[in-house]
Structures are given as C-alpha cells and as structure tokens.
Design an enzyme around this catalytic site. Structure first.
Site, PDB file in Angstrom:
ATOM      1  N   TYR A  28       0.818  -1.332   0.019  1.00  0.00           N
ATOM      2  CA  TYR A  28       0.026   0.081   0.222  1.00  0.00           C
ATOM      3  C   TYR A  28       0.964   1.145   0.105  1.00  0.00           C
ATOM      4  O   TYR A  28       1.955   1.408   0.676  1.00  0.00           O
ATOM      5  CB  TYR A  28      -0.733  -0.014   1.103  1.00  0.00           C
ATOM      6  CG  TYR A  28      -1.713   1.191   1.242  1.00  0.00           C
ATOM      7  CD1 TYR A  28      -2.934   1.398   0.356  1.00  0.00           C
ATOM      8  CD2 TYR A  28      -1.330   2.197   2.210  1.00  0.00           C
ATOM      9  CE1 TYR A  28      -3.655   2.509   0.350  1.00  0.00           C
ATOM     10  CE2 TYR A  28      -2.307   3.487   2.241  1.00  0.00           C
ATOM     11  CZ  TYR A  28      -3.271   3.453   1.305  1.00  0.00           C
ATOM     12  OH  TYR A  28      -4.197   4.485   1.458  1.00  0.00           O
ATOM     13  N   TRP A  76       1.217   5.829  -1.508  1.00  0.00           N
ATOM     14  CA  TRP A  76       0.968   6.717  -2.559  1.00  0.00           C
ATOM     15  C   TRP A  76       1.860   7.121  -3.350  1.00  0.00           C
ATOM     16  O   TRP A  76       1.769   7.988  -4.329  1.00  0.00           O
ATOM     17  CB  TRP A  76       0.733   8.016  -1.659  1.00  0.00           C
ATOM     18  CG  TRP A  76      -1.166   8.071  -1.416  1.00  0.00           C
ATOM     19  CD1 TRP A  76      -1.614   7.362  -0.624  1.00  0.00           C
ATOM     20  CD2 TRP A  76      -1.869   9.226  -1.925  1.00  0.00           C
ATOM     21  NE1 TRP A  76      -2.824   7.670  -0.561  1.00  0.00           N
ATOM     22  CE2 TRP A  76      -2.804   9.218  -1.543  1.00  0.00           C
ATOM     23  CE3 TRP A  76      -1.520  10.375  -2.873  1.00  0.00           C
ATOM     24  CZ2 TRP A  76      -3.906   9.737  -1.835  1.00  0.00           C
ATOM     25  CZ3 TRP A  76      -2.346  11.120  -3.124  1.00  0.00           C
ATOM     26  CH2 TRP A  76      -3.687  10.784  -2.677  1.00  0.00           C
TER      27      TRP A  76
HETATM   28  N1  MGD Z   1      -2.064   7.717  12.511  1.00  0.00           N
HETATM   29  C1  MGD Z   1      -2.283   7.908  11.350  1.00  0.00           C
HETATM   30  N2  MGD Z   1      -1.672   7.076  10.442  1.00  0.00           N
HETATM   31  C2  MGD Z   1      -2.291   7.268   9.186  1.00  0.00           C
HETATM   32  C3  MGD Z   1      -3.281   8.221   8.796  1.00  0.00           C
HETATM   33  C4  MGD Z   1      -3.824   9.004   9.767  1.00  0.00           C
HETATM   34  O1  MGD Z   1      -4.778   9.794   9.505  1.00  0.00           O
HETATM   35  N3  MGD Z   1      -3.017   8.877  11.056  1.00  0.00           N
HETATM   36  N4  MGD Z   1      -3.723   8.181   7.428  1.00  0.00           N
HETATM   37  C5  MGD Z   1      -3.294   6.847   6.637  1.00  0.00           C
HETATM   38  C6  MGD Z   1      -3.769   7.148   5.324  1.00  0.00           C
HETATM   39  S1  MGD Z   1      -5.128   7.929   4.701  1.00  0.00           S
HETATM   40  C7  MGD Z   1      -2.669   7.055   4.357  1.00  0.00           C
HETATM   41  S2  MGD Z   1      -3.275   7.002   2.562  1.00  0.00           S
HETATM   42  C8  MGD Z   1      -1.476   6.280   4.561  1.00  0.00           C
HETATM   43  C9  MGD Z   1      -0.322   6.924   3.567  1.00  0.00           C
HETATM   44  O2  MGD Z   1       0.676   5.938   3.534  1.00  0.00           O
HETATM   45  P1  MGD Z   1       1.718   6.033   2.350  1.00  0.00           P
HETATM   46  O3  MGD Z   1       0.995   6.009   1.246  1.00  0.00           O
HETATM   47  O4  MGD Z   1       2.514   4.704   2.524  1.00  0.00           O
HETATM   48  O5  MGD Z   1       2.803   7.178   2.565  1.00  0.00           O
HETATM   49  P2  MGD Z   1       3.625   8.066   1.612  1.00  0.00           P
HETATM   50  O6  MGD Z   1       4.608   8.923   2.626  1.00  0.00           O
HETATM   51  O7  MGD Z   1       2.969   8.844   0.480  1.00  0.00           O
HETATM   52  O8  MGD Z   1       4.447   6.788   1.000  1.00  0.00           O
HETATM   53  C10 MGD Z   1       4.839   6.643  -0.176  1.00  0.00           C
HETATM   54  C11 MGD Z   1       6.468   6.325  -0.430  1.00  0.00           C
HETATM   55  O9  MGD Z   1       6.668   6.019  -1.569  1.00  0.00           O
HETATM   56  C12 MGD Z   1       7.826   6.521  -1.963  1.00  0.00           C
HETATM   57  N5  MGD Z   1       7.971   6.787  -3.383  1.00  0.00           N
HETATM   58  C13 MGD Z   1       7.543   7.871  -4.322  1.00  0.00           C
HETATM   59  N6  MGD Z   1       7.580   7.714  -5.412  1.00  0.00           N
HETATM   60  C14 MGD Z   1       8.033   6.614  -5.573  1.00  0.00           C
HETATM   61  C15 MGD Z   1       8.216   5.769  -6.948  1.00  0.00           C
HETATM   62  O10 MGD Z   1       8.286   6.117  -7.959  1.00  0.00           O
HETATM   63  N7  MGD Z   1       9.050   4.274  -6.845  1.00  0.00           N
HETATM   64  C16 MGD Z   1       9.189   3.804  -5.547  1.00  0.00           C
HETATM   65  N8  MGD Z   1       9.416   2.466  -5.420  1.00  0.00           N
HETATM   66  N9  MGD Z   1       8.824   4.531  -4.383  1.00  0.00           N
HETATM   67  C17 MGD Z   1       8.219   6.128  -4.484  1.00  0.00           C
HETATM   68  C18 MGD Z   1       8.067   7.638  -1.128  1.00  0.00           C
HETATM   69  O11 MGD Z   1       9.486   7.871  -0.890  1.00  0.00           O
HETATM   70  C19 MGD Z   1       7.427   7.220  -0.023  1.00  0.00           C
HETATM   71  O12 MGD Z   1       8.381   6.525   1.022  1.00  0.00           O
HETATM   72  O13 MGD Z   1      -1.040   6.771   5.835  1.00  0.00           O
HETATM   73  C20 MGD Z   1      -1.952   6.289   6.735  1.00  0.00           C
HETATM   74  N10 MGD Z   1      -1.633   6.353   8.298  1.00  0.00           N
HETATM   75  N1  MGD Z   2      -1.327  18.394   2.364  1.00  0.00           N
HETATM   76  C1  MGD Z   2      -1.613  16.910   2.361  1.00  0.00           C
HETATM   77  N2  MGD Z   2      -2.928  16.703   1.600  1.00  0.00           N
HETATM   78  C2  MGD Z   2      -3.374  15.284   1.813  1.00  0.00           C
HETATM   79  C3  MGD Z   2      -2.765  14.431   2.380  1.00  0.00           C
HETATM   80  C4  MGD Z   2      -1.534  14.715   3.199  1.00  0.00           C
HETATM   81  O1  MGD Z   2      -0.730  13.727   3.903  1.00  0.00           O
HETATM   82  N3  MGD Z   2      -0.986  16.002   3.188  1.00  0.00           N
HETATM   83  N4  MGD Z   2      -3.025  12.958   2.663  1.00  0.00           N
HETATM   84  C5  MGD Z   2      -4.126  12.962   1.618  1.00  0.00           C
HETATM   85  C6  MGD Z   2      -4.941  11.484   1.925  1.00  0.00           C
HETATM   86  S1  MGD Z   2      -4.093  10.210   1.413  1.00  0.00           S
HETATM   87  C7  MGD Z   2      -6.236  11.387   2.482  1.00  0.00           C
HETATM   88  S2  MGD Z   2      -6.874   9.803   2.947  1.00  0.00           S
HETATM   89  C8  MGD Z   2      -6.730  12.671   2.752  1.00  0.00           C
HETATM   90  C9  MGD Z   2      -7.235  12.535   4.376  1.00  0.00           C
HETATM   91  O2  MGD Z   2      -8.438  13.541   4.416  1.00  0.00           O
HETATM   92  P1  MGD Z   2      -8.865  13.342   6.014  1.00  0.00           P
HETATM   93  O3  MGD Z   2      -9.051  11.930   6.560  1.00  0.00           O
HETATM   94  O4  MGD Z   2     -10.321  14.038   5.870  1.00  0.00           O
HETATM   95  O5  MGD Z   2      -7.948  13.916   6.752  1.00  0.00           O
HETATM   96  P2  MGD Z   2      -7.568  14.272   8.219  1.00  0.00           P
HETATM   97  O6  MGD Z   2      -6.553  15.373   8.412  1.00  0.00           O
HETATM   98  O7  MGD Z   2      -7.393  12.832   8.883  1.00  0.00           O
HETATM   99  O8  MGD Z   2      -8.835  14.747   8.885  1.00  0.00           O
HETATM  100  C10 MGD Z   2      -9.590  15.971   8.403  1.00  0.00           C
HETATM  101  C11 MGD Z   2      -9.946  16.980   9.979  1.00  0.00           C
HETATM  102  O9  MGD Z   2     -10.669  16.048  10.664  1.00  0.00           O
HETATM  103  C12 MGD Z   2     -10.247  16.288  11.959  1.00  0.00           C
HETATM  104  N5  MGD Z   2     -10.564  15.156  12.765  1.00  0.00           N
HETATM  105  C13 MGD Z   2     -10.017  14.093  13.184  1.00  0.00           C
HETATM  106  N6  MGD Z   2     -10.764  13.161  13.815  1.00  0.00           N
HETATM  107  C14 MGD Z   2     -11.888  13.753  14.127  1.00  0.00           C
HETATM  108  C15 MGD Z   2     -13.220  13.558  14.708  1.00  0.00           C
HETATM  109  O10 MGD Z   2     -13.429  12.266  15.383  1.00  0.00           O
HETATM  110  N7  MGD Z   2     -14.146  14.369  14.566  1.00  0.00           N
HETATM  111  C16 MGD Z   2     -14.127  15.312  13.734  1.00  0.00           C
HETATM  112  N8  MGD Z   2     -15.303  16.218  13.861  1.00  0.00           N
HETATM  113  N9  MGD Z   2     -13.131  15.889  13.189  1.00  0.00           N
HETATM  114  C17 MGD Z   2     -11.894  15.057  13.190  1.00  0.00           C
HETATM  115  C18 MGD Z   2      -8.993  16.593  11.927  1.00  0.00           C
HETATM  116  O11 MGD Z   2      -8.427  17.199  13.092  1.00  0.00           O
HETATM  117  C19 MGD Z   2      -8.840  17.308  10.764  1.00  0.00           C
HETATM  118  O12 MGD Z   2      -8.827  18.572  10.708  1.00  0.00           O
HETATM  119  O13 MGD Z   2      -6.126  13.784   2.307  1.00  0.00           O
HETATM  120  C20 MGD Z   2      -5.204  13.798   1.425  1.00  0.00           C
HETATM  121  N10 MGD Z   2      -4.619  15.129   1.309  1.00  0.00           N
HETATM  122 MO    MO Z   3      -5.129   8.389   2.428  1.00  0.00          MO
END
Ligand code: MGD
Ligand code: MGD
Ligand code: MO
Length: 825
Positions: free
Chosen positions: A153, A155
C-alpha cells in the site's frame, strides 16, 4: 516563534502577498513567467521543463544540468509550497544511491532482529536483481503464491506508467501470483459501510458541482474536513480548482462552520465558525441534533418515507426505547463537549437553510468509524435536502477536488496490474491478486498465520507470509502501533523494498533497490481525479541520480530473470507506452468532439492540455435523479433506498456494528482516559507534506519545532505540565513513546493533543527496549492497531490516549534523514 497560529497567520499574509499575480510572478523569477507560473522554455543558460506531481503541474528550472528552482506551471489560487522543493527531493541526503543489502542477510540471515539496526553493504545491480529473483522463486516454489506478500500500500508518485505499486503487482502476476490487500487507509471504514447504506462507496465519487453550491448553498459545514490542507495534492495531480471554489464561497460572505477538535488550516483561512468537539464524538453530536429535530417534530418525514428505509428502528434507539438512554442534546453535550444550546441551534439552522454537510475522513479512522458516516447520512436524510441543489452531504469535497465539474475530453490509459487486462483507467481499490486480506490487519496477519477473521459478512484466513515486497509505500510511517509491527516484521524470511529514500521502511528491509523520483523519467497524468480537467506532460527533468532505476526497469529486469520479460513489457519502451496512453485519451476526446494535439506536438510543446467544462456538468447535482424518481432511479442498495436500517448488516450479527447507526464508546477517547494516559490523541494529515513524502525537504523548517514533529497542545494542558511553547516534549501511550516539539495553542480542544501523521520513524536504540523512543515524533508509535469493527476492519489511529511531559536532559539528535551505516564486506 514556533506557534501554530502564528504560522497560520503568516501563511495568510503570504497568501495575501502572492495572490496578486504580479507578486507571485516576481517570486518565481528565473523561468519564463506567465501570470505566476513557470512555462516550458529553453535559453543558452537555462531550461524550464514542465512536469507534474501529486502537488500539481510544475515548472522546473534547470541550469548546468542541475535543478535550481521549481514552482507552479499553472497559477495556484493559494501558493502551494509543496511545488517548490523539486531540487530538495532530487539531491536529498536521504536518497538511496545504490542497491543495498543488509549485512546479516548476506551472511546467512540467522538473526532477523537485526533489521533496522544492521549495517548495509553496497552490491551491484546484477547481484541485487539475481538475489531478489532467486529468493522470490524459492519462496513461491516452497510455499506457493500465498507466501509472497506484495500488497504494498502507498501513495508513491503520480504517473500513468511509472505507478510503483501497479508495476510490482504486474510483475508478481506474470511470475506466479501474490497476496494482496483489500481496502485502503484513507476510508477503510466508510468505503465498506457506504455500499450498504447508499449502494456506492460514496467517498470517491463526484460531488454536486461547486457552481451549484455557489448559487444555492447557504451553509457549508466542514465536518472533520480540512480541504485547504488535503487538497494541496490529489491522487493523480491536483487541478487546484477545489481550493479556488472554497475561496469564492468565502468571498460570498455565507456561513462556513467547522466541527473539529482542531481549528485547522481551513477553519483559519476561511474564517469559519469553529465548533470544537472531542475526537470520536461525532455520532453523539449528530444524535443530539437528530433528537432535537424529532422532539420538535422538525424532521423531514416526507423525505424519510419516500427515500429511506428503516428510519423507525433508528428512531426507537434515538428516543431511548431500546436502551433506556434518550440521545438528547444535553446527553450529546456531555460526551462531545459542544454546548447543548449550540447543538440545538445548529440543528435548526441546518434544517432551515440550504446546508451542505461536507464530511472528512479522520472521523472514520477510528474504532467504530463506520458509524460516523452512516449517522451523517441519517442526519442529512432527516434534514431532507439530499438531491436538492447545494444541500445534503458530500464525502469528497476535501479530496482531489471533488465538486469541480467534470470536463469533456479524454482520459489517459494507464499501465495495468495484469497484462491480460486491457489498458485503461482502473481504481486502486480493484483487487489485483487472487488472495487478499483487509490491509490494516497487516501486523495481525504477519503474527497469526492461519487465523480467521470476520470481514463484511465473510471470513478471511490469513496466509503465512514468508516474503514481503514493498514498492511505493511507507508502512513504518502509515501503519498503527509501530512497535508491534517491528515484532511482526521479524517473521518473514525476506523483505525487499524499492525506495527513493532511506525511509524507516527501507531501513527495516533486507534488500533495498534505489528508485527514481518522477523527475527522472517520462510520464503522463490526468489532473483532478473527478474533474479530469487536464492532461499534464510529466517530462523527465534530469538524468537518474546515482544508480537509481525506474521501477518499470527494475521489474522488467526481474521478469527477464523469470523468463517472462515480454509479458511484463509487452515489448514496449517508455515512450511507446506513453504514446499509447495518450492515444486512448485522444480517441475518446475525438468521440466527444474535442480536439487534442497529436502526441508528438503535445510532447514537444511540453504544455498542459486543459479541457472545457459543459454547462450540464456545471449544473450537476448528486442524487438529483434519485430524488426526482426513486423508483426509476433506485440506489444500489437492497431496498433501492437509503438504508438507515440495513437488514444485510443486521444479519451479520456483529456486536460492533448493528443494523442502524449507533454510538459505541471507543476503548480510548477523551471520555475514557486513565490517570496514566489522561489525554486523547488525534493524528490529522500534514499541511507541508504528503504523509511522509517531502518530510526530508526544506519545508521541514516551516513546521519543525527544535527539529521534531510539532504537537498541538491546549494552553491549560500545557500549563498544568509546565510545558512552554517550543519545548521538546515526550509523549507516551500504552504502546510507545516519541519526542516532539510543543506548539501551545488555543486552536485545539482541551484534553486532546494533535500530532500529524507521516513523520519518519526514528528509533533510539531499536530492538533494545520494549518502547524504543522515536526521536522525531512518528504518531503511529503511539496509536492502536485494531480494526474499526468486524464489518470493515479499517485502521483506527484516532482512537488513542496519551500522556505528555516536558523532556528533560539532552534530546538525542534526529538521524533518520541521513545515510544509514554502510560497510564494505
Ligand atoms: N496515525 C495515522 N496514520 C495514518 C493516517 C492517519 O490519518 N493517521 N492516514 C493513513 C492514510 S489515509 C494513508 S493514505 C497512509 C499513507 O501512507 P503511504 O502512502 O505509505 O505514505 P507515503 O509517505 O505517501 O509513502 C509513499 C512512499 O513511496 C515512495 N515513493 C515515491 N515515489 C516512488 C516511486 O516512484 N517508486 C518507489 N519505489 N517509491 C516511491 C516515497 O519515497 C514514500 O516513502 O497513511 C495512513 N496512516
Ligand atoms: N497536504 C496533504 N494533503 C493530503 C494528505 C496529506 O498527507 N497532506 N493526505 C491525502 C490522503 S491519502 C487522504 S486519505 C486525505 C485525508 O483526508 P482526511 O481524512 O479528511 O484528513 P484528516 O486530516 O485525517 O482529517 C480531517 C480533519 O478531521 C479532523 N478530525 C479527526 N478526527 C476527528 C473526529 O473524530 N471528529 C471530527 N469532527 N473531526 C476529526 C482533523 O482534526 C482534521 O482537521 O488527505 C489527502 N490530502
Ligand atoms: Mo489516504
């Protein structure tokens, strides 16, 4: 001053400075300038190349073969600093330069606990590829395809061809199969419950057009959503239009309300009314509003009757007939921390005014996360505005520019995870392997092969994983309870990672293959995800650094060693693939009577293509057809209606997900703290990063506090612990401990602290203690690793309690952004 609010204000000032295009243009001097953007150009001294990334279309200026500057290739409505650090990414000290193998792995692999603290040995590409190919062959022969886990998994980087994870799956499919995953970390709970309720996954769907909202909506509610942050990027590449629309809405002077434990960047920038609530208490808050409506007979009974099913069962619960607890505003107030009067007033306002409830996803990334979105749909049904212009709910206005109307043009083809499936756009939720399990159960699966778990009404048996291959993701940043994962990670024989940088995940592997960034290869991408507004050329900017290779090349080489190179590459070069993907869009556009330049001209001109948007698309209203005629246009649910009660779910008989939305206390939240861990933790997404991506760039200076991840803490909570703004603090949960830098701010509700996800895990003395200290502040060292429920088994990081104290003594230096220890064998 390391103060969050100050920084947000600074951002606001920066915005005001750069919003007049002349100023923004001047700030980007160096390339050729058109209205604050960098266009393709070539002079004797410098060359500007147009490419793209998740963070939008980029102009990159190259001088003497080196990138010196980057910025927007199409002017952004608000400066997006993520676009400015191409050079930092290319020339970072954290890059993986050569193929590397862990020393102990090369010398017999007798001690797998050495992962993460061993030395590294540089090997040749030939040696590395042979090692990988032979090991995958060995594991498959001995254990079958279920021994190889390649869920991988992540991004990675944008691009129709160089899609890291898809390429890994493609390689795995042509060589004999693998174990993959179900779902994602973004919407793990919502995407499983929504099909039962609405007949679609809802979270990745186009939203009612912003043009309609501007005209008809009176109130926007950012319900746990932070679009100003989360729309700095998109899964393909951002079209930058969503933020522009939020800006326009703000300019109309209409109401924006933000319900969130944090006064987030959007709330600040949009000048929204902030309703702070305790994390994980949205369901009680919504129940309180629902109760207000019913007790005053204000709920839309006609809507409920015509368009929903099972409301009566829910109402019995709401009124306390099933459990003796009336869910009134006073009850809701005690749990959520929102005053009862406010709850009642909001319920009235939402009912009387055209209201769009924009639900974010942080509130479903927690135990019982399914309930939040289900309850939000239920509340919206009681308000009766679903399918009306500008009313109802939307679960993707904060993501990838949802609501930006879909343009008429062509959509690019893309590489597929299985060559036997014809090229074409596929979503990342499509399962590409024969065997899979819900992805957030990874640690559980590694530790308990053969265990059977419940998932959405079926049973899943964990495979016995002997080999992990990760390409384009960072589980040591994204997965919950890092310390438990370190233990689980010791089980497989072999761990292989393709990486650009020495992330914690790369450091925890046995074999690391250096991957290029997207700036070192040619590619194409759409923008917007829903709007399909542009096609961006992603032209190679510089040669691959050091010995980095494209994932495509790496897997072609590995496929060759398995005798199936032809199946993997289909005999096509990079440019041949790109021409083909472009042609798919060209043909579709022509059928829609839209002209696109021939590929050669497009590539040579190196300019984005922007499609037109029809008046029809601008007027599009989600659920309008359903509202017009629910019999002719039924939803994809068993009843064809919105299921407030779901027979299907009720029949699963799960104790943690009933047949109607309900409040189930999570194990850890503000209402359930202990003397040892008296605070709740929330882990939102970061403004200056994409998860862990870009953490190693100079953007870090904009947010790091004493070179640590910032943690937001309320002044009262700081004061009682003698913590001052800028202090280094130690945060501990039942599972682990991290250092961070305190940002004392009234922009967070008392009793909760916020640590953004995505910091690079940087353990002090890994493997030597039960709770090794993360020096940098990786939130997941603290979080819980448990499924949201038996229904979705999603991840639940926002269910977490902690303690925080001022750190005394010499804080150890953060070292994760430097090269690891290497040795000559
Ligand atoms: N506590 C907490 N944990 C969370 C979340 C949260 O809200 N709270 N959010 C979750 C969510 S929504 C998500 S989507 C995940 C995100 O988790 P990830 O999608 O795993 O996070 P990224 O940092 O985007 O990791 C992408 C990696 O790919 C590498 N990369 C970039 N381009 C390339 C390429 O071309 N080739 C290769 N081989 N590698 C590449 C980058 O260097 C990076 O290390 O985290 C989750 N974890
Ligand atoms: N710049 C930037 N943009 C991103 C990403 C990133 O890492 N950086 N990640 C991308 C990805 S993979 C995803 S999935 C999306 C994530 O999008 P979201 O999941 O919507 O993002 P979060 O920051 O986890 O949460 C959004 C808001 O919800 C609030 N929140 C957390 N828990 C609760 C709760 O229990 N109740 C309420 N009411 N609010 C709560 C947080 O404080 C935050 O302000 O964003 C995408 N866009
Ligand atoms: Mo995500």
């Amino acid at each position: 001053m390391e103060n969050m609010k100050e920084k947000i204000n600074q951002r606001r000032r920066d915005f005001l400075k750069t919003s007049s295009l002349g100023v923004a243009g001047a700030a980007l001097a160096g390339g050729s300038l058109t209205a604050g953007s960098l266009q393709a150009k070539e002079t004797a001294e410098s060359r500007t190349v147009v490419t793209a990334a998740h963070w939008g279309p980029l102009g990159v200026v190259v001088e003497n073969g080196k990138v010196v500057k980057s910025g927007a290739a199409i002017p952004a409505p608000i400066e997006n600093e993520l676009q400015s650090v191409v050079a930092d990414q290319l020339y970072s000290e954290a890059r993986v330069k050569y193929p590397m193998v862990r020393k102990g792995y090369l010398t017999g692999n007798s001690d797998r606990t050495l992962r993460g603290r061993d030395e590294w040995v540089r090997v040749s590409w030939e040696q590395a590829l042979d090692l990988v190919a032979n090991e995958i062959k060995r594991v498959r022969e001995k254990y079958g395809a279920t021994g190889v886990f390649a869920g991988s998994y992540g991004w990675y980087s944008s691009g129709a061809l160089h899609a890291a994870r898809t390429l890994l799956h493609r390689y795995m499919n042509v060589t004999g199969g693998f174990v993959g995953t179900k779902g994602d970390y973004s919407t793990g709970a919502a995407q499983v419950i929504m099909p039962h309720v609405l007949g679609t996954i809802e979270v990745y769907e186009q939203q009612t057009s912003w043009e309609v909202l501007l005209e008809s909506t009176d109130i926007i509610v950012l319900w746990g959503a932070n679009p100003l942050t989360t729309m700095r990027i998109a899964w393909t590449s951002t079209d930058q239009k969503g933020i522009e629309y939020f800006k326009k809405f703000k300019e109309t002077g209409k109401r924006i309300i933000c319900i969130d434990p944090v006064r987030n960047e959007s709330c600040e920038y949009l000048g929204a009314e902030w309703i702070p609530l305790n994390t994980a208490t949205d369901v009680p808050l919504m129940l309180g509003m629902a109760h207000t409506l019913v007790s005053e007979d204000k709920h839309d009974k006609a809507f409920l009757k015509k368009y929903t099913r099972g409301y009566e069962k829910f109402e019995e619960y709401l009124l306390g007939k099933t459990d003796g607890q009336v869910k009134d505003a006073e009850w809701a107030s005690r749990i959520s921390g929102v005053p009862a009067e406010v709850i009642k007033t909001l319920a009235h306002d939402f009912r009387e005014k055209r209201t769009m409830l924009m639900g974010g996803w942080g509130m479903q990334r927690q135990r019982h996360g399914e309930q939040a979105h289900w309850m939000l749909v239920t509340l919206a049904s009681m308000l009766g505005q679903i399918g009306l212009p500008g009313g109802g709910f939307g679960f993707s206005y904060h993501y990838s520019n949802g609501g930006v109307p879909t343009a008429t043009g062509g959509v690019l083809g893309s590489i597929t995870a299985n060559p036997s499936v014809a090229a074409g756009a596929k979503t990342w939720l499509d399962e590409t392997s024969q065997y899979s399990f819900p992805l957030a159960r990874l640690t559980d699966a590694l530790l308990n092969p053969g265990k059977v778990i419940q998932y959405n009404g079926s049973e899943v048996t964990y495979p016995e994983i002997k080999l992990i291959y990760w390409c384009g993701g960072n589980p040591y940043s994204h997965h919950q309870d890092t310390n438990l994962m370190v233990k689980a990670w010791r089980k497989p024989d072999t761990i292989i990672v393709n990486e650009v940088n020495w992330t914690a995940t790369a450091r925890m592997a046995d074999i690391v293959l250096p991957a290029t960034t997207s700036y070192e290869r040619n590619d194409l991408t759409m923008s917007g995800d829903y709007s399909m507004l542009n096609i961006f050329p992603m032209k190679q900017v510089v040669e691959p650094q050091f010995e980095a290779k494209n994932d495509f090349e790496i897997f072609a080489e590995l496929a060759k060693r398995a005798g199936v190179e032809e199946q993997f590459t289909e005999g096509k070069t990079e440019m041949q693939w790109l021409r083909e993907f472009y042609q798919t869009a060209f043909t579709a556009a022509r059928n829609a009577r839209v002209t696109m330049p021939k590929f050669e001209r497009f590539w040579q001109e190196n300019k984005p293509i922007t499609f037109e948007t029809s008046e029809k698309a601008k007027k599009w209203v989600r659920y309008e057809e359903f509202r017009e005629d629910p019999l002719l246009n039924p939803l994809g649910t068993p009843s064809g209606k919105i299921e407030i009660f779901s027979e299907t779910i009720a029949k699963m008989n799960y104790d943690d997900c009933k047949g109607y939305p309900s409040w189930m206390e999570p194990e850890e939240y503000a209402g359930k703290v202990t003397a040892e861990y008296p605070l709740a933790l929330v882990t939102p997404h970061p403004y200056y990063r994409l998860h862990s991506q870009l953490a190693h760039t100079s953007l870090r200076q904009k947010y790091a506090v004493k070179d640590r991840e910032p943690v937001l803490i309320h002044p009262d909570d700081a004061k009682s612990r003698n913590i001052a703004d800028g202090d280094i603090v130690r945060i501990e949960s039942p599972r682990g401990q991290v250092l961070a830098g305190a940002v004392v701010t009234d922009g967070i509700i008392k009793g909760t602290i916020a640590l953004h996800e995505g910091a690079w895990y940087d353990p002090l003395n890994p493997g030597e203690t039960e709770k090794p200290l993360c020096k940098n502040g990786c939130a997941n060292v603290l979080t819980r690793d448990e499924g949201t429920s038996k229904l979705a088994q999603g991840n639940s990081p926002n269910t977490c309690i902690v303690q925080i104290e001022k750190y005394r003594g010499e804080a150890p230096e953060v070292t994760v952004f430097k090269q690891p220890k290497t040795e000559k064998l």
